[in-house]
Motif scaffolding. Structure first.
Motif, mmCIF file in Angstrom:
data_model
loop_
_atom_site.group_PDB
_atom_site.id
_atom_site.type_symbol
_atom_site.label_atom_id
_atom_site.label_comp_id
_atom_site.label_asym_id
_atom_site.label_seq_id
_atom_site.Cartn_x
_atom_site.Cartn_y
_atom_site.Cartn_z
ATOM 1 N N UNK A 1 8.062 -0.850 2.552
ATOM 2 C CA UNK A 1 9.310 -1.329 1.989
ATOM 3 C C UNK A 1 10.507 -0.533 2.468
ATOM 4 N N UNK A 2 11.281 -0.092 1.505
ATOM 5 C CA UNK A 2 12.519 0.626 1.805
ATOM 6 C C UNK A 2 12.377 2.120 1.606
ATOM 7 N N UNK A 3 11.163 2.660 1.686
ATOM 8 C CA UNK A 3 11.002 4.095 1.553
ATOM 9 C C UNK A 3 9.777 4.565 2.320
ATOM 10 N N UNK A 4 9.797 5.860 2.650
ATOM 11 C CA UNK A 4 8.678 6.503 3.301
ATOM 12 C C UNK A 4 8.276 7.701 2.465
ATOM 13 N N UNK A 5 7.022 8.066 2.520
ATOM 14 C CA UNK A 5 6.538 9.139 1.656
ATOM 15 C C UNK A 5 5.638 10.068 2.445
ATOM 16 N N UNK A 6 5.682 11.342 2.023
ATOM 17 C CA UNK A 6 4.793 12.373 2.534
ATOM 18 C C UNK A 6 3.945 12.848 1.368
ATOM 19 N N UNK A 7 2.639 12.809 1.517
ATOM 20 C CA UNK A 7 1.730 13.177 0.437
ATOM 21 C C UNK A 7 0.864 14.329 0.887
ATOM 22 N N UNK A 8 0.868 15.397 0.070
ATOM 23 C CA UNK A 8 -0.043 16.533 0.257
ATOM 24 C C UNK A 8 -0.902 16.588 -1.001
ATOM 25 N N UNK A 9 -2.181 16.294 -0.871
ATOM 26 C CA UNK A 9 -3.048 16.178 -2.042
ATOM 27 C C UNK A 9 -3.131 17.488 -2.801
ATOM 28 N N UNK A 10 -3.405 18.598 -2.099
ATOM 29 C CA UNK A 10 -3.479 19.932 -2.713
ATOM 30 C C UNK A 10 -2.642 20.858 -1.847
ATOM 31 N N UNK A 11 -1.492 21.249 -2.377
ATOM 32 C CA UNK A 11 -0.588 22.071 -1.582
ATOM 33 C C UNK A 11 -1.132 23.480 -1.427
#
Length: 1304
Positions: free
Chosen positions: A706-716
Motif C-alpha cells: 500500500x502506502x507504507x513500507x516496514x522494517x521488522x526485527x523479530x528480536x532486536x
C-alpha cells in the motif's frame, strides 16, 4: 333457489349471520358474534377472554356435572324470598388455545315436586320455551379453573358445577393407599334451601409431632380452602387433654346448587386418609316462575358484595338481589323477540344487559312460536337471488286486500317515481308484486313489506357475471424515448381491470410514468417516454380472463466522429477528455469506474453541439481510472483510461522521532512502519550499510504494501544498532531516506567487588562501573549479600546507590559472607556480578574491666583486671600492658609478648616515680580500646595492716570424720608480706601431724588422714611489722560411738516389755542422736529391729507374741552412724498368755497401777495391772498464727498457719469475712496441722483481710492477717479479668486513697 350466502352488513355496522329458512318456514333470529372482555380481576391473573361461536355440540358426548342457578321470581308473582328453580348448566372443557362458549341442546325441566335443582340429563326433543323452560350453556374454561366472572369473589364458591371435568368422567380415579388418621369421618346429610349444615372430621394426634394437613373438596377437583366467605366457613380446634384435632366445615344459607359429592383429605408426612360424603338440598315447592333475564345477563348492582361481575354470574350463580324500588316490571324477552336484529344492541344497553351474545344464544335456542299472521296470507320468501342486470319479482299475498302496503329497502321506504322504471309495483287480486329491473350490486340488500302493524322481511342477493377479455394486448418493440400504448377490449363497459408487469401490478398514481384510461369497453396502458427498464411482459387481468404481451425497448444507434483517448497525467496536472458524436443534440453522462461524475468547482462538463468535454483542473490519485461517456438513448458508449503518476517520496516527518532515531530495547520486536507515496507504487529497498535487507529474511526482513513500507526485527540485538537507508524508485523518479536505530539493553554486570575493611558487623566494599552501560546511562546499583554456606541472596538496598562504594551493616560476627553488585539503567537491571571473596566480620573485644593496682614495691607495680565484657567471635588472644611516666605521652609496652593472665607485674621502675598504666585486649581483629587507671601510681612500698578473711564455713565448728582429709585455705591481706604462725591449744603444731603452707595472700592447713587427736582450737596469727591479726578455727574430728553401758528389762506385762539403758561412755566426739532397739526370740536368736532413731533411754516394746521368750539389744547412734557393737539384756522376758490390756501403740505410753513381778528360773513372771485410757481430745488451737504479707501482682502468694486439735478440725478460709468456696484462683492445703492458702497470680483486687478458721466438736479458733498486693491493674485490665464493676470502683477508690496517704 340455492341457499343464500352472507353478502352485506347491517346498517349499524354489526355483522349479520346468514339466514336460512327454518323447518316451519319462519326465519330464525340471527346470531350476533360479540367479544366479551374479562373483568379486571381476570385480566390481572392472566386469564383468557371468553368468546362464543355458533357451533352446536354433539349430544352424544358425556355431559358434565352441572351447577344449578335459581332465577329470582318477580315480587309481584311470589312473596317468597327463597330462590326458585331456573336452571343453567355449566360445562367445563379444558382447551389449550382459547375459551369459547358453546350452545347445547335443550334440557327437560325438573319435575314440579322435586326440590333438588341439580343438573339433569339432556333431552333430544326440543320443547316450547316458556317462563319455566330450562336452558343449558356450555362454558369452556382454561386450566380447570373457575369461570372468569367468578374469580376473585368470596361468594363464588358455588358458581361452578360439581364433580370432575367431563374429560375425566370416564377415567378411573386413582386413590392413594389409606392409613387410619380419621377417627371420626364426616357423614352425608341433607338440608333445605336456605338452611345451615356442618360436617365434622376428627384426627387423633397422640402419635403426631405436628398438626396434620386437611383439605375439603367439592367433587374431585374444586378445593374449597380459597372459597371461604359468607356461605362457607372452615374451622379447626385442638383438645389438649384428649389430643384430638377437630376440623369442621359449615355451610350457611345453603342454595340448591350446593348439592353434590364432597371429599375430606387428611395428610401427615407419608400418611394419608380421605372420606367422601354427599350433601342433598331440599327445595321448597313454589309455583311457576319467570326468569328475570336482566338479573341473569347484566352486572350486579354496586351495593352487593359481588358487584362488578360479568353476566356469567347470572348464569352460574343465583344471588340475593338488592331491594329495588316499586317499578313496573318490563318483559325484555318480548321486546327482543319483537325487535329487529339491528336494534338488539340498543335494547341491551337500555336495560343494562351486557352479555348480548349469551342472550342471543338463548333466544336462538328458544322454540319459535308460530303466530298466524292476520295481514299476510303468504309472506315473502326468506331470500331471493338474481343475476346482475336481470330482474326479480317479490310477491306477497294479503289476507285483507284493503290493507295499505309499504315496501322498504334496508329500512328506507321505496317510493315509485314516474320517470324511473327501476321499481314497478303490480296488483293481482290479493297479491302485491314489486319488480326490480336491471339489478345491480346496489340492489343487494334487505327488503321488507309492512301491512298495517305487521311486517315480513327477506334478503336479495345479486350475482355478478364475470368480465371477459374480448381483444387481448399485442407485443410491442420500440426504442427509448418513444411512446408505448397497450390496448385491450372487455365484454362489459365500466368493468375493472388490473395491469401487471412481470407479475407485479403497475403503479398508476399521479407521479407514475404509467397512465391508464378507458373508453367504453376498451382499456389502455400508456407509457409516454419509454426507457430500457420498460422492457418486460405486460398483462391485463379481468374477472373472466387474462391477456399478456411482451414489450421490448432498445437503444438508438450512434455515430462517433472522435473517440476518447487514453492519457498519462502527472499528479497535480489538469485532465482534459473530449469526444465528438452525431447527432449533436444528444445529451450524455460521464462515468469514472462506473460512478456517475457530477460537475463541481474542480470538475467541469461541457456540451457544445457534437463535442462533449470533461475537464479536471488539478488531478489527484483518485482521478485515475476508466472514464466512460454514455449518450442518452443510445446503446453505444465511449471509454478511455487515465493513468496518474507521482514521483516517490518518504514521509519521515509523520514518525515524530527526534533526529529520525528510533530507540528500542534489546529483545523486543521492532516494527518500523514508514509512510511512502508515489504513483505507481514505487519499488522499495532497505539497506544497512552495503547489505540489502530482503523480504524473505528470518529475523530481519522488510515489507512494502500500500502506502507504507516496514522494517521488522523479530528480536532486536545490540548489533542491530546503526543507520538504515530506504531507496524508492518508480517511473516518475527516485527518493532516498535514512533512519537510525538505537538498540538499548541492560548493562553488563560489574566486576567482582572488593572488601578492603571488615568490622564486627559491617564492612566496606568498592567496585568499578560495568564496561558496557547498555546504551543508557547507569542510574545506580543494587547490593546483595549472603552467607557463604547459603544459597539465598538478600538485597541490602531498595533505593539505588549512585556511588561505587557501600558499607553493609547488621551482619553476624564470625559468619563468612559474600557480596555482589547489580547495575541498573533505564532499561533494567543487569545480571549479578561475580561474588566477592568471602570475608568474616570480626570485632575487637571491649576494653578490659576493673583494672586495679594489686601491689606496689620500690621497683615494681602489679596490676590486675577482669576480662572484657564483650569478647566476640574472634575470641581473646591475650593482653598488652603499657605504662608511661606521668607528664609524658610516651607509652611503653611492658610485656613484649601478650599475656593470657589477668595480672601482670611491671618491673624495672625507678623508685619514687609516678606512672600511668593501661591494658588492651588483643584478638584477630586487633587491639581493643585501652582501659587506663584513673590515677597515677607512686612507685614506693606501702605498709598495709594485716587482715585475716576467715571463710564463712570456718567461722563455725569445722567437723570431719576420722580418716577424712582436712584442707583449709584461709586468705589474708597485708603488705609487705605478712608473717604467719599457727598454734593448737596454745602449743606449736608439729609438722609431722599437720602440714601448713603459707603464701603472700593465704595460708593452707592440710591433714591427710584425720584422727580424733586432731580435734581442737587452732589459732592463726598474721603479723606485718607491729601490726598483728589473729583468728581461731575450731576443728572437730568425729568417730562412731560406743554401745550403751547397760540395758535392763524394767517390766513385763501382757504383750509388752519395758526397757531401760544408760548412754555410752564414748560418744565418738559427737552428740548421740538416737538409738536402735532390736529383739530376738530365744528359740531362733534372729534379731529384728523394733525401732530406729529413738532419742530416749527407755522404751516399751509392744505387740510381742504370747508364749515367746525375748532378748533385747540397743545400738547407739551419732552423726557418723551406729555403734559397732550393741549392749544386750542379760535376762529374757517371757510373755505370759493372759488377758489383753488396752494400750496406745501410737504414743508408746502406758499407764498402769503399781504391779510386781517375780523372777523364775525361766524368766520374769508378770502380774498384769489395770490401766485407764488417756483422753487426747483437744479443742482447736493455732500454734503458728497468720502474719501480714505483701505480694507482687501476677506472682503466686501463700498464707501459712498451724493448728493443733483432736479430733481433726474443719478448716475454713475467709476473705473479708466471706467464705472462699470453689474459687479457681485459690488453692487450700492442710497437712499435719499446717494450713496453707495459695493465691494464684493475685491482683490488687485480691488484697484484703484473710481469716483461717478451725472448727471441731470441742470448739473453734481463728487467726487473721492482712494481704496487700503491690503493682496494680488498670480499669481495662480489671474488666478483662471479669471483675464486677462495683468491686472495680471500690478498688480504684481505695487505690487513690492509698496514693494520697503516701504523698502526705
Amino acid at each position: 333457489m340455492p341457499e343464500p350466502t352472507k353478502k352485506d352488513e347491517t346498517p349499524n355496522g354489526q355483522p349479520e349471520e346468514s339466514v336460512a329458512p327454518d323447518s316451519n318456514g319462519a326465519p330464525s333470529l340471527p346470531e350476533i358474534s360479540l367479544e366479551v372482555s374479562p373483568p379486571p380481576e381476570a385480566v390481572a391473573e392472566g386469564k383468557e377472554t371468553v368468546e362464543t361461536d355458533g357451533k352446536k355440540p354433539d349430544l352424544t358426548e358425556p355431559e358434565p356435572l352441572e351447577a344449578v342457578v335459581a332465577q329470582e321470581t318477580s315480587p309481584a308473582k311470589s312473596n317468597s324470598n327463597e330462590p326458585q328453580a331456573g336452571v343453567v348448566g355449566v360445562k367445563k372443557q379444558a382447551e389449550s388455545t382459547s375459551s369459547t362458549v358453546k350452545e347445547e341442546g335443550p334440557c327437560s325441566p325438573p319435575p314440579p315436586d322435586d326440590g333438588n335443582a341439580a343438573a339433569t340429563s339432556p333431552s333430544p326433543t326440543p320443547q316450547a320455551e316458556d317462563a319455566n323452560s330450562i336452558k343449558k350453556l356450555s362454558v369452556d374454561l382454561p386450566n380447570d379453573s373457575v369461570p372468569v366472572p367468578a374469580m376473585g369473589r368470596k361468594d363464588s364458591v358455588w358458581s361452578l358445577g360439581e364433580g370432575q371435568p367431563p374429560e375425566d368422567l370416564e377415567k378411573p380415579i386413582d386413590t392413594p393407599p389409606l392409613s387410619t388418621l380419621l377417627i371420626e369421618r364426616p357423614q352425608s346429610g341433607s338440608v333445605p334451601v336456605g338452611g345451615d349444615i356442618s360436617f365434622v372430621a376428627k384426627v387423633e394426634a397422640k402419635d403426631l409431632l405436628r398438626k396434620p394437613t386437611i383439605k375439603w373438596f367439592k367433587g374431585k377437583w374444586m378445593d374449597l380452602a380459597s372459597k371461604t366467605g359468607k356461605h362457607l366457613q372452615l374451622k379447626e380446634t385442638f383438645d389438649r387433654f384428649t389430643k384430638i384435632h377437630t376440623f369442621e366445615m359449615h355451610i350457611i344459607k345453603a342454595k340448591d346448587n350446593y348439592a353434590g359429592n364432597y371429599r375430606c383429605e387428611v395428610t401427615y408426612k407419608d400418611k394419608f386418609d380421605s372420606c367422601s360424603f354427599d350433601l342433598e338440598i331440599k327445595e321448597v315447592e313454589t309455583g311457576s316462575q319467570n326468569i328475570d333475564i336482566r338479573s341473569a345477563f347484566k352486572r350486579s348492582s354496586e351495593g352487593q358484595e359481588d358487584a362488578g361481575e360479568l353476566d356469567f354470574s347470572g348464569l352460574l350463580k343465583h344471588r340475593e338481589p338488592k331491594q329495588q324500588d316499586d317499578a313496573p316490571e318490563v318483559d325484555v324477552w318480548e321486546i327482543l323477540k319483537n325487535a329487529r336484529p339491528d336494534q338488539y344492541e340498543k335494547i341491551a344497553f337500555m336495560y343494562g344487559i351486557t352479555d348480548l351474545r349469551g342472550l342471543l344464544k338463548r333466544m336462538k335456542k328458544m322454540p319459535k312460536e308460530e303466530k298466524k299472521s292476520e295481514a299476510f296470507a303468504k309472506k315473502l320468501e326468506p331470500a331471493y337471488q338474481v343475476d346482475k342486470g336481470g330482474k326479480i319479482r317479490l310477491v306477497v299475498d294479503l289476507a285483507d286486500p284493503t290493507v295499505e302496503l309499504k315496501w322498504y329497502k334496508n329500512g328506507q321506504e321505496i317510493r315509485p317515481t314516474p320517470n324511473q322504471r327501476k321499481y314497478i309495483f303490480e296488483h293481482k287480486g290479493t297479491q302485491r308484486i314489486m319488480v326490480i329491473n336491471n339489478c345491480s350490486i346496489n340492489d343487494d340488500a334487505a327488503y321488507s313489506v309492512a301491512a298495517g302493524d305487521e311486517k315480513c322481511t327477506t334478503e336479495l342477493f345479486v350475482k355478478e357475471l364475470p368480465v371477459k377479455i374480448v381483444k387481448g394486448i399485442e407485443p410491442v418493440k420500440t426504442t427509448v424515448n418513444e411512446r408505448i400504448e397497450l390496448e385491450c377490449e372487455v365484454s362489459e363497459e365500466g368493468a375493472q381491470v388490473k395491469w401487471m408487469k412481470n407479475g407485479v401490478e403497475v403503479p398508476t398514481g399521479v407521479r407514475s410514468r404509467y397512465r391508464v384510461k378507458s373508453e367504453g369497453t376498451k382499456h389502455y396502458l400508456v407509457i409516454d417516454d419509454a426507457s430500457r427498464e420498460d422492457t418486460g411482459t405486460f398483462s391485463v387481468m379481468a374477472s373472466g380472463g387474462t391477456s399478456e404481451a411482451h414489450v421490448q425497448v432498445d437503444l438508438k444507434p450512434l455515430k462517433v466522429y472522435q473517440d476518447l483517448q487514453d492519457a498519462t497525467i502527472m499528479l497535480g496536472q489538469p485532465i482534459k477528455l473530449h469526444c465528438e458524436i452525431y447527432p449533436g443534440n444528444v445529451p450524455g453522462r460521464w462515468y469514472r469506474n462506473g460512478q456517475l461524475i457530477q460537475p463541481n468547482d474542480r470538475i467541469n462538463i461541457i456540451h457544445r453541439n457534437k463535442v462533449h468535454r470533461l475537464e479536471i483542473e488539478t488531478s489527484s490519485l483518485h482521478d485515475a481510472g476508466d472514464y466512460t461517456f454514455v449518450p442518452e438513448g443510445y446503446s453505444q458508449s465511449l471509454s478511455a483510461k487515465i493513468h496518474i503518476i507521482d514521483p516517490p517520496r518518504v514521509h519521515l516527518d509523520s514518525l515524530n522521532f527526534p533526529d529520525n532515531t528510533v530507540t528500542i530495547v534489546a529483545g523486543n520486536k521492532l516494527r518500523l512502519e514508514i509512510p511512502i507515496s508515489g504513483e505507481p507504487a514505487p519499488r522499495v529497498v532497505w539497506m544497512k550499510g552495503e547489505r540489502v535487507i530482503l523480504e524473505s529474511g528470518h529475523r530481519v526482513h522488510a515489507e512494502t504494501y500500500g502506502d507504507q513500507t516496514s522494517l521488522t526485527i523479530e528480536v532486536t540485538e545490540r548489533e542491530d544498532s546503526g543507520n538504515y537507508k530506504i531507496v524508492l524508485q518508480n517511473e516518475a523518479g527516485e527518493a532516498t531516506a535514512s533512519v537510525k536505530i538505537k538498540v538499548v539493553d541492560i548493562p553488563d554486570p560489574p566486576e567482582a567487588p572488593l572488601v578492603p575493611v571488615v568490622g564486627g558487623d559491617w564492612c566496606t566494599m568498592t567496585w568499578d562501573p560495568p564496561k558496557y552501560d547498555g546504551g543508557s546511562p547507569i542510574l545506580g546499583y543494587f547490593i546483595e549479600r549472603k552467607k557463604k554456606q547459603s544459597s539465598r541472596w538478600m538485597r541490602l538496598n531498595f533505593d539505588l546507590i549512585k556511588e561505587t562504594a557501600f558499607e553493609p551493616k547488621k551482619m553476624i560476627e564470625g559468619v563468612p559472607y559474600e557480596v555482589r553488585i547489580f547495575a541498573v539503567n533505564a532499561i533494567g537491571v543487569s545480571k549479578p556480578s561475580e561474588p566477592s571473596k568471602a570475608f568474616t566480620p570480626l570485632a575487637v573485644t571491649s576494653e578490659p574491666t576493673m583494672l586495679v593496682v594489686d601491689d606496689v614495691t620500690d621497683t615494681t607495680v602489679t596490676v590486675k583486671w577482669r576480662p572484657p565484657e564483650t569478647i566476640g567471635a574472634a575470641g581473646l588472644d591475650g593482653y598488652l600492658v603499657e605504662y608511661c611516666i606521668e607528664g609524658t605521652n610516651d607509652w611503653i609496652i611492658s610485656n613484649k609478648e601478650m599475656t593470657e593472665k589477668t595480672k601482670y607485674t611491671i618491673t624495672g621502675l625507678s623508685p619514687g616515680c609516678k606512672i600511668l598504666v593501661r591494658v588492651k585486649a588483643i584478638n584477630a581483629a586487633g587491639a581493643s580500646a585501652p582501659r587506663t587507671l584513673q590515677h597515677s601510681i607512686l612507685v614506693k612500698e606501702v605498709i598495709e595492716p594485716p587482715k585475716i578473711r576467715v571463710p564463712r564455713h570456718l567461722k563455725q565448728t569445722y567437723t570431719r570424720k576420722v580418716g577424712e582429709t582436712v584442707n583449709l585455705v584461709v586468705p589474708f591481706l597485708g603488705k609487705p608480706r605478712p608473717k604467719v604462725t599457727w598454734l593448737k591449744e596454745g602449743q606449736v603444731i608439729e609438722p609431722t601431724h599437720v602440714s601448713i603452707r603459707n603464701t603472700d595472700c593465704d595460708s593452707i592447713i592440710f591433714i591427710r588422714k584425720a584422727e580424733r587427736s586432731h580435734s581442737g582450737k587452732y589459732e592463726m596469727t598474721v603479723q606485718v611489722e607491729n601490726h598483728v591479726d589473729t583468728a581461731i578455727l575450731d576443728i572437730q574430728i568425729v568417730d562412731l560411738p560406743g554401745p550403751p553401758q547397760c540395758v535392763t528389762i524394767e517390766d513385763v506385762w501382757g504383750a509388752n516389755v519395758a526397757l531401760v539403758w544408760t548412754p555410752p561412755k564414748d560418744n565418738g566426739n559427737a552428740p548421740i542422736t538416737g538409738y536402735t532397739i532390736q529383739k530376738a526370740d530365744k528359740k531362733t536368736m534372729e534379731w529384728f529391729t523394733c525401732i530406729e532413731h529413738y532419742h530416749r533411754t527407755c522404751i516399751t516394746i509392744t505387740e510381742l507374741v504370747v508364749g515367746n521368750e525375748y532378748f533385747f539389744r540397743v545400738f547407739s547412734e551419732n552423726m557418723c552412724g551406729l555403734s559397732e557393737n550393741a549392749t544386750q539384756t542379760k535376762k529374757s522376758a517371757l510373755i505370759v498368755k493372759e488377758g489383753n490390756f488396752p494400750h496406745d501403740t501410737a504414743q508408746h505410753q502406758y499407764h498402769a497401777k503399781p504391779h510386781s513381778f517375780t523372777l523364775t528360773p525361766t524368766g520374769l513372771q508378770v502380774k498384769i495391772p489395770e490401766y485407764n485410757d488417756h483422753d487426747f481430745k483437744e479443742a482447736p488451737k493455732f500454734t503458728q498464727p497468720l502474719i501480714n504479707t505483701f505480694a507482687i501482682a501476677g506472682y503466686n502468694a501463700t498464707l501459712n498457719c498451724s493448728v493443733r486439735a483432736n479430733p481433726r478440725p474443719k478448716v475454713i478460709w475467709m476473705k473479708n469475712k466471706i467464705t472462699i468456696i470453689d474459687d479457681p484462683r485459690y488453692r487450700m492445703f492442710s497437712n499435719q496441722g499446717v494450713c496453707t492458702l495459695e493465691i494464684r497470680k493475685p491482683s490488687p483486687y485480691d488484697g484484703g483481710m484473710y481469716t483461717c478458721k478451725a472448727i471441731n466438736d470441742l470448739g473453734e479458733a481463728q487467726v487473721d492477717c492482712k494481704l496487700e498486693v503491690k503493682g496494680g491493674f488498670t480499669f481495662y485490665e480489671l474488666m478483662q479479668r471479669g471483675v464486677p464493676l462495683h468491686l472495680i470502683d471500690k478498688y480504684m477508690n481505695e487505690t487513690k486513697i492509698v496514693e494520697q496517704e503516701k504523698q502526705n
